[in-house]
Design a protein around this motif. Sequence first.
Motif, PDB file in Angstrom:
ATOM      1  N   LEU A  43       0.819  -1.214   0.000  1.00  0.00           N
ATOM      2  CA  LEU A  43       0.000   0.000   0.000  1.00  0.00           C
ATOM      3  C   LEU A  43       0.849   1.259   0.000  1.00  0.00           C
ATOM      4  N   GLY A  44       1.945   1.268   0.733  1.00  0.00           N
ATOM      5  CA  GLY A  44       2.770   2.470   0.822  1.00  0.00           C
ATOM      6  C   GLY A  44       3.260   2.948  -0.534  1.00  0.00           C
ATOM      7  N   GLU A  45       3.641   2.019  -1.410  1.00  0.00           N
ATOM      8  CA  GLU A  45       4.163   2.386  -2.717  1.00  0.00           C
ATOM      9  C   GLU A  45       3.072   2.883  -3.656  1.00  0.00           C
ATOM     10  N   LEU A  46       1.842   2.429  -3.445  1.00  0.00           N
ATOM     11  CA  LEU A  46       0.741   2.772  -4.345  1.00  0.00           C
ATOM     12  C   LEU A  46      -0.066   3.969  -3.862  1.00  0.00           C
ATOM     13  N   ARG A  47       0.166   4.382  -2.642  1.00  0.00           N
ATOM     14  CA  ARG A  47      -0.637   5.461  -2.072  1.00  0.00           C
ATOM     15  C   ARG A  47      -0.025   6.822  -2.413  1.00  0.00           C
ATOM     16  N   PRO A  48      -0.768   7.705  -3.086  1.00  0.00           N
ATOM     17  CA  PRO A  48      -0.243   9.040  -3.402  1.00  0.00           C
ATOM     18  C   PRO A  48      -0.166   9.905  -2.156  1.00  0.00           C
ATOM     19  N   MET A  49       0.802  10.794  -2.111  1.00  0.00           N
ATOM     20  CA  MET A  49       0.987  11.665  -0.963  1.00  0.00           C
ATOM     21  C   MET A  49       0.243  12.989  -1.163  1.00  0.00           C
ATOM     22  N   ILE A  82      -2.810  13.736  -0.059  1.00  0.00           N
ATOM     23  CA  ILE A  82      -4.262  13.630  -0.267  1.00  0.00           C
ATOM     24  C   ILE A  82      -5.030  13.796   1.037  1.00  0.00           C
ATOM     25  N   SER A  83      -4.614  13.088   2.066  1.00  0.00           N
ATOM     26  CA  SER A  83      -5.388  13.093   3.303  1.00  0.00           C
ATOM     27  C   SER A  83      -5.251  14.421   4.041  1.00  0.00           C
ATOM     28  N   ILE A  84      -6.201  14.702   4.907  1.00  0.00           N
ATOM     29  CA  ILE A  84      -6.185  15.921   5.703  1.00  0.00           C
ATOM     30  C   ILE A  84      -4.969  15.934   6.627  1.00  0.00           C
ATOM     31  N   GLU A  85      -4.571  14.752   7.125  1.00  0.00           N
ATOM     32  CA  GLU A  85      -3.407  14.679   8.010  1.00  0.00           C
ATOM     33  C   GLU A  85      -2.135  15.074   7.250  1.00  0.00           C
ATOM     34  N   MET A 139      -9.648  13.301  -2.027  1.00  0.00           N
ATOM     35  CA  MET A 139      -8.954  13.369  -3.309  1.00  0.00           C
ATOM     36  C   MET A 139      -9.439  14.559  -4.122  1.00  0.00           C
ATOM     37  N   MET A 140     -10.741  14.750  -4.178  1.00  0.00           N
ATOM     38  CA  MET A 140     -11.291  15.830  -5.003  1.00  0.00           C
ATOM     39  C   MET A 140     -10.990  17.198  -4.417  1.00  0.00           C
ATOM     40  N   ASP A 141     -10.743  17.264  -3.111  1.00  0.00           N
ATOM     41  CA  ASP A 141     -10.364  18.538  -2.489  1.00  0.00           C
ATOM     42  C   ASP A 141      -9.078  19.104  -3.075  1.00  0.00           C
ATOM     43  N   VAL A 142      -8.131  18.208  -3.418  1.00  0.00           N
ATOM     44  CA  VAL A 142      -6.786  18.668  -3.728  1.00  0.00           C
ATOM     45  C   VAL A 142      -6.353  18.427  -5.176  1.00  0.00           C
ATOM     46  N   LEU A 143      -7.160  17.736  -5.960  1.00  0.00           N
ATOM     47  CA  LEU A 143      -6.834  17.588  -7.372  1.00  0.00           C
ATOM     48  C   LEU A 143      -7.021  18.923  -8.092  1.00  0.00           C
ATOM     49  N   PRO A 144      -6.165  19.245  -9.040  1.00  0.00           N
ATOM     50  CA  PRO A 144      -6.361  20.468  -9.825  1.00  0.00           C
ATOM     51  C   PRO A 144      -7.619  20.367 -10.692  1.00  0.00           C
ATOM     52  N   ALA A 145      -8.189  21.497 -11.015  1.00  0.00           N
ATOM     53  CA  ALA A 145      -9.368  21.524 -11.887  1.00  0.00           C
ATOM     54  C   ALA A 145      -9.017  20.915 -13.240  1.00  0.00           C
ATOM     55  N   SER A 186       2.549  13.473  -7.302  1.00  0.00           N
ATOM     56  CA  SER A 186       1.819  12.624  -6.358  1.00  0.00           C
ATOM     57  C   SER A 186       1.594  11.218  -6.896  1.00  0.00           C
ATOM     58  N   PHE A 187       1.392  11.096  -8.221  1.00  0.00           N
ATOM     59  CA  PHE A 187       1.078   9.793  -8.805  1.00  0.00           C
ATOM     60  C   PHE A 187       2.247   9.173  -9.571  1.00  0.00           C
ATOM     61  N   GLY A 188       3.332   9.921  -9.717  1.00  0.00           N
ATOM     62  CA  GLY A 188       4.533   9.332 -10.268  1.00  0.00           C
ATOM     63  C   GLY A 188       4.755   9.493 -11.750  1.00  0.00           C
ATOM     64  N   ASP A 189       3.786  10.012 -12.500  1.00  0.00           N
ATOM     65  CA  ASP A 189       3.983  10.246 -13.926  1.00  0.00           C
ATOM     66  C   ASP A 189       2.895  11.191 -14.418  1.00  0.00           C
ATOM     67  N   ASP A 190       2.934  11.511 -15.716  1.00  0.00           N
ATOM     68  CA  ASP A 190       1.990  12.484 -16.255  1.00  0.00           C
ATOM     69  C   ASP A 190       0.993  11.855 -17.217  1.00  0.00           C
ATOM     70  N   ARG A 191       0.702  10.562 -17.034  1.00  0.00           N
ATOM     71  CA  ARG A 191      -0.318   9.921 -17.861  1.00  0.00           C
ATOM     72  C   ARG A 191      -1.701  10.485 -17.541  1.00  0.00           C
ATOM     73  N   PRO A 192      -2.662  10.402 -18.484  1.00  0.00           N
ATOM     74  CA  PRO A 192      -4.035  10.829 -18.187  1.00  0.00           C
ATOM     75  C   PRO A 192      -4.567  10.081 -16.964  1.00  0.00           C
ATOM     76  N   LEU A 193      -5.320  10.791 -16.127  1.00  0.00           N
ATOM     77  CA  LEU A 193      -5.808  10.239 -14.872  1.00  0.00           C
ATOM     78  C   LEU A 193      -7.281   9.850 -14.961  1.00  0.00           C
ATOM     79  N   TRP A 194      -7.577   8.628 -14.511  1.00  0.00           N
ATOM     80  CA  TRP A 194      -8.946   8.168 -14.337  1.00  0.00           C
ATOM     81  C   TRP A 194      -9.182   7.941 -12.853  1.00  0.00           C
ATOM     82  N   LEU A 195     -10.402   8.150 -12.415  1.00  0.00           N
ATOM     83  CA  LEU A 195     -10.736   8.056 -10.989  1.00  0.00           C
ATOM     84  C   LEU A 195     -11.884   7.077 -10.783  1.00  0.00           C
TER      85      LEU A 195
END
Length: 238
Positions: A39-45, A47-50, A129-135, A63-72
């Motif tokens: 989980l640690g390797e797959l979890r983006p930094m 995101i959480s309120i903490e 996640m939606m709080d901090v993702l760019p528009a 945060s996700f490690g590359d610039d590929r198109p993002l799906w949620l």
Amino acid sequence: MTDTPKSPFDPNPPRRNFYGRRQGKTLRQSQKGYLSEDLGELRPMGISIEENPERRAIDPAKSFGDDRPLWLEVGFGGGEHMVHMAATYPDIRVIGCEPFINGVAMLLGKIRAADVSNVSVYPGDARDMMDVLPAGSISRAFLMYPDPWPKSRHHRRRFVTPEHLLPLARVMRPGGEFRVATDIPDYVRQTLEEVPAAGFDLVCEGPEAWDDWISTRYEKKALREGRKPHYVTFRRQG
């Protein structure tokens, strides 16, 4: 150096209500291993309120490690659909949000088995996640068999309410696709009422699944119990 701007959906107070389970039955030893080892390797930094108490917008490439198109995928359940999408479309990155830790553990096992690397996992509320993702950063979003909250007094807890849909609309790019699958007729009703009001156009809806669909454990359960799946596709306006 300019500070990264805050998201317009900065929650106040920083703690929000969550409805649903965080954990179910006792995890198997192998599942505990997935959580501790993978989980640690797959979890983006960030995101959480903490991790990000000021809710500043993240840089997706960092945060996700590359610039590929993002799906949620919102609430990925056992992870079948998410892993299938990652394997089918290796040129994109799929982000999954799921607070139910048993589902996270199941997903991690499927990621190992499928040997896919274009996935990120956030074991928490999709609103974080939606709080901090760019528009405009999400190209496609999925809501697959969400918790139906069948009682009328609980309908406000459903994902298809302005509290969730307006932030989703903000982070989706114009023309981005939003897919919903459910076996609950009243959830279909609310989806068709609320999603267009949040800035989406209805593309199609009915009993026919998408060409790249894979049946999930929740769909199979619905079919066993005599409920009919329904699939809805929207496109982000703009």
